[in-house]
Design a protein around this motif. Structure first.
Motif, PDB file in Angstrom:
ATOM      1  N   LEU A 260      -0.759  22.520  91.435  1.00 34.56           N
ATOM      2  CA  LEU A 260       0.755  22.673  90.775  1.00 34.56           C
ATOM      3  C   LEU A 260       0.446  23.548  89.812  1.00 34.56           C
ATOM      4  N   HIS A 261      -1.138  24.370  89.688  1.00 36.92           N
ATOM      5  CA  HIS A 261      -1.122  25.078  87.930  1.00 36.92           C
ATOM      6  C   HIS A 261      -0.563  26.790  88.289  1.00 36.92           C
ATOM      7  N   ASP A 262       0.031  26.969  89.144  1.00 39.48           N
ATOM      8  CA  ASP A 262       0.943  28.347  89.050  1.00 39.48           C
ATOM      9  C   ASP A 262       2.683  27.418  89.878  1.00 39.48           C
ATOM     10  N   ILE A 263       2.641  26.350  89.592  1.00 41.35           N
ATOM     11  CA  ILE A 263       4.185  26.210  89.760  1.00 41.35           C
ATOM     12  C   ILE A 263       5.102  26.912  89.454  1.00 41.35           C
ATOM     13  N   GLY A 264       4.937  27.631  87.989  1.00 41.96           N
ATOM     14  CA  GLY A 264       6.050  28.386  87.222  1.00 41.96           C
ATOM     15  C   GLY A 264       5.348  29.656  87.733  1.00 41.96           C
ATOM     16  N   LYS A 265       4.911  30.007  88.117  1.00 45.55           N
ATOM     17  CA  LYS A 265       5.081  31.577  88.580  1.00 45.55           C
ATOM     18  C   LYS A 265       6.549  32.096  89.607  1.00 45.55           C
ATOM     19  N   PRO A 266       6.990  32.024  89.971  1.00 42.57           N
ATOM     20  CA  PRO A 266       8.031  32.172  90.879  1.00 42.57           C
ATOM     21  C   PRO A 266       9.404  32.154  89.074  1.00 42.57           C
ATOM     22  N   ALA A 267       9.345  30.819  88.603  1.00 38.82           N
ATOM     23  CA  ALA A 267      10.119  31.785  87.447  1.00 38.82           C
ATOM     24  C   ALA A 267       9.972  32.726  86.523  1.00 38.82           C
ATOM     25  N   ALA A 268       8.519  32.887  86.423  1.00 37.14           N
ATOM     26  CA  ALA A 268       7.947  33.950  85.150  1.00 37.14           C
ATOM     27  C   ALA A 268       7.803  35.231  86.218  1.00 37.14           C
ATOM     28  N   THR A 269       7.732  35.455  87.122  1.00 42.23           N
ATOM     29  CA  THR A 269       7.009  36.858  88.196  1.00 42.23           C
ATOM     30  C   THR A 269       8.730  37.978  87.857  1.00 42.23           C
ATOM     31  N   ARG A 270       8.506  38.670  86.900  1.00 41.41           N
ATOM     32  CA  ARG A 270       9.019  39.910  86.777  1.00 41.41           C
ATOM     33  C   ARG A 270       8.095  41.096  87.408  1.00 41.41           C
ATOM     34  N   LYS A 284       5.393  27.371  81.475  1.00 38.04           N
ATOM     35  CA  LYS A 284       6.819  27.853  82.530  1.00 38.04           C
ATOM     36  C   LYS A 284       6.648  26.229  83.425  1.00 38.04           C
ATOM     37  N   GLY A 285       4.835  26.561  84.152  1.00 33.23           N
ATOM     38  CA  GLY A 285       3.923  25.375  84.819  1.00 33.23           C
ATOM     39  C   GLY A 285       4.082  24.291  84.395  1.00 33.23           C
TER      40      GLY A 285
END
Length: 432
Positions: A260-270, A284-285
């Motif tokens: 789960l460590h990068d589970i926040g990337k879809p919401a944070a990626t720009r 976020k992750g």
């Protein structure tokens, strides 16, 4: 002891067989199967008769309603069962099991294998294959069992079985049961990615775990992540973490944090000026990891520890990159926030899960040396030197100002001030 019990069963007209995963592992590993629960199915006896026989060897307890299991109090690793139908044939009893490699029985007295569905051939082929068309309808959790077995055994899943999994409704499975299968996948497989890839292929991620599904095709900077998208990175990280988990004091936390460590990337990626960024994905992750595990009814301590590791997973490498500017206070604060020994294992998995050889040892050595030079235990929070009783001794009455003074005293401690310096400062403040 088991043979004595089985001989007693035979003397009363019954017949007993090893069944399920124990037979599978015996055939794969030989007789030296350790740390394994043993399933024993007994035919031609009633539950009352079996309990009467087992009473000669200890107290028998019946557990489970839909599928009763008899356990001996002093031998909890043994599970004695009876066929669902008293008149069931051996083949009918095997047919209710999930996969061919789990549907064999071994006569305990003579070692003969009963194999009605080609389980031995599938062991040779290293394949997971269903016994009957109804196995997933009878228990949809078997979809998760198939993928975790594939990962644990490094087996493939039969295309026909995979098609059944794609059609299998999963929405009614109790969350705690799913969590247990994911736990086995992450903790018992040397390459959990095998099972996770099958979950992707079978549509299980899209249907049941959308947060993981969103990692697929989530772009990353090709400079820092030549391995590809976030999902590919995650698969590599869990495999590296699986190789490190024996060094962990809590492998379950480490492995779920790796997943789960990068589970926040879809919401944070720009994409900014042609550059792919994911600023804040750690924060976020951490929140999304908490939600993910909460939806599976995970224990509060598991959620809390995975949250911390996910939130902090970037810090060891980021600190190392700016090591000439990192203050002692920053090191103390890190130790006070998280178990740094566990964090380093996760950071190493994250660092190496990039599709290329990378040496994490300089990062580990630098951070360990900094902690050692400050007399810090990487696994223990820092104990405050100044407590409430010290403030009371200085004449401070408990109230709104109490906590503020304690917090400031602890900040001074993190900055490297001695207890005497902190008490002197407090004394001047309280006198004013």
């Amino acid at each position: 002891m088991i043979k004595r019990i089985v001989q007693d069963i035979a003397a009363h007209g019954g017949r007993a067989f090893y069944t399920g995963g124990y037979v599978r592992d015996r055939l794969l590993q030989g007789e030296a199967v350790s740390g394994k629960d043993i399933d024993i199915e007994v035919f031609s006896l009633s539950q009352k008769q079996l309990l009467s026989i087992l009473a000669n060897y200890g107290e028998g307890v019946v557990v489970g309603k839909s599928f009763p299991v008899i356990k001996l109090k002093h031998y909890p690793q043994w599970d004695f069962t009876l066929p669902e139908k008293a008149t069931a044939s051996y083949q009918e009893a095997c047919a209710r099991r999930d996969f061919t490699i789990n549907a064999m029985m071994m006569d305990i007295l003579n070692g003969k294998i009963l194999d009605f569905f080609g389980g031995q051939a599938d062991l040779q082929k290293r394949i997971i294959r269903h016994t009957t068309e109804e196995v997933f309808a009878a228990d949809p959790l078997r979809a998760y069992r198939a993928v975790q077995l594939a990962a644990r055994l490094d087996f493939g899943i039969s295309p026909a079985t995979l098609e059944l999994i794609k059609q299998c409704p999963l929405h009614d499975i109790k969350p705690a049961r799913i969590l247990e299968e994911l736990r086995k996948l992450l903790l018992l497989a040397s390459r959990p990615s095998i099972g996770l890839r099958y979950m992707q292929e079978a549509g299980m991620l899209k249907r049941q775990h959308p947060m993981l599904f969103d990692l697929i095709n989530c772009e990353q900077s090709p400079v820092n992540h030549p391995e590809g998208d976030v999902w590919e990175h995650t698969l590599q990280v869990v495999d590296v973490a699986a190789g490190l988990k024996q060094q962990s004091s809590n492998p379950e936390v480490l492995m779920f944090a790796a997943l789960l460590h990068d589970i926040g990337k879809p919401a944070a990626t720009r994409i900014r000026e042609g550059k792919i960024t994911a600023y804040g994905h750690d924060l976020k992750g951490a929140e999304l990891a908490r939600i993910f595990l909460g939806q599976l009814n995970a224990a509060g301590n598991l959620i809390a520890d995975v949250y911390k590791l996910t939130k902090e997973h970037m810090h060891p490498v980021l600190l190392y990159k700016t090591r000439d500017k990192v203050s002692d206070k920053a090191i103390r604060k890190l130790v006070n926030r998280v178990n740094v020994r566990e964090l380093l294992l996760l950071a190493e998995a994250d660092f190496k899960g990039r599709g290329r050889e990378r040496d994490f040892e300089p990062v580990r050595e630098w951070l360990n040396q900094r902690m050692e030079s400050l007399g810090l235990d990487p696994e223990q929070r820092i104990a405050p030197w100044v407590q409430g009783k010290d403030l009371i001794a200085l004449g401070v009455q408990p109230g709104t100002n109490f906590r503020r003074l304690l917090d400031h005293a602890f900040e001074m401690q993190l900055e490297g001030k001695s207890r005497e310096e902190i008490l002197d400062w407090l004394s001047t403040r309280t006198q004013n």
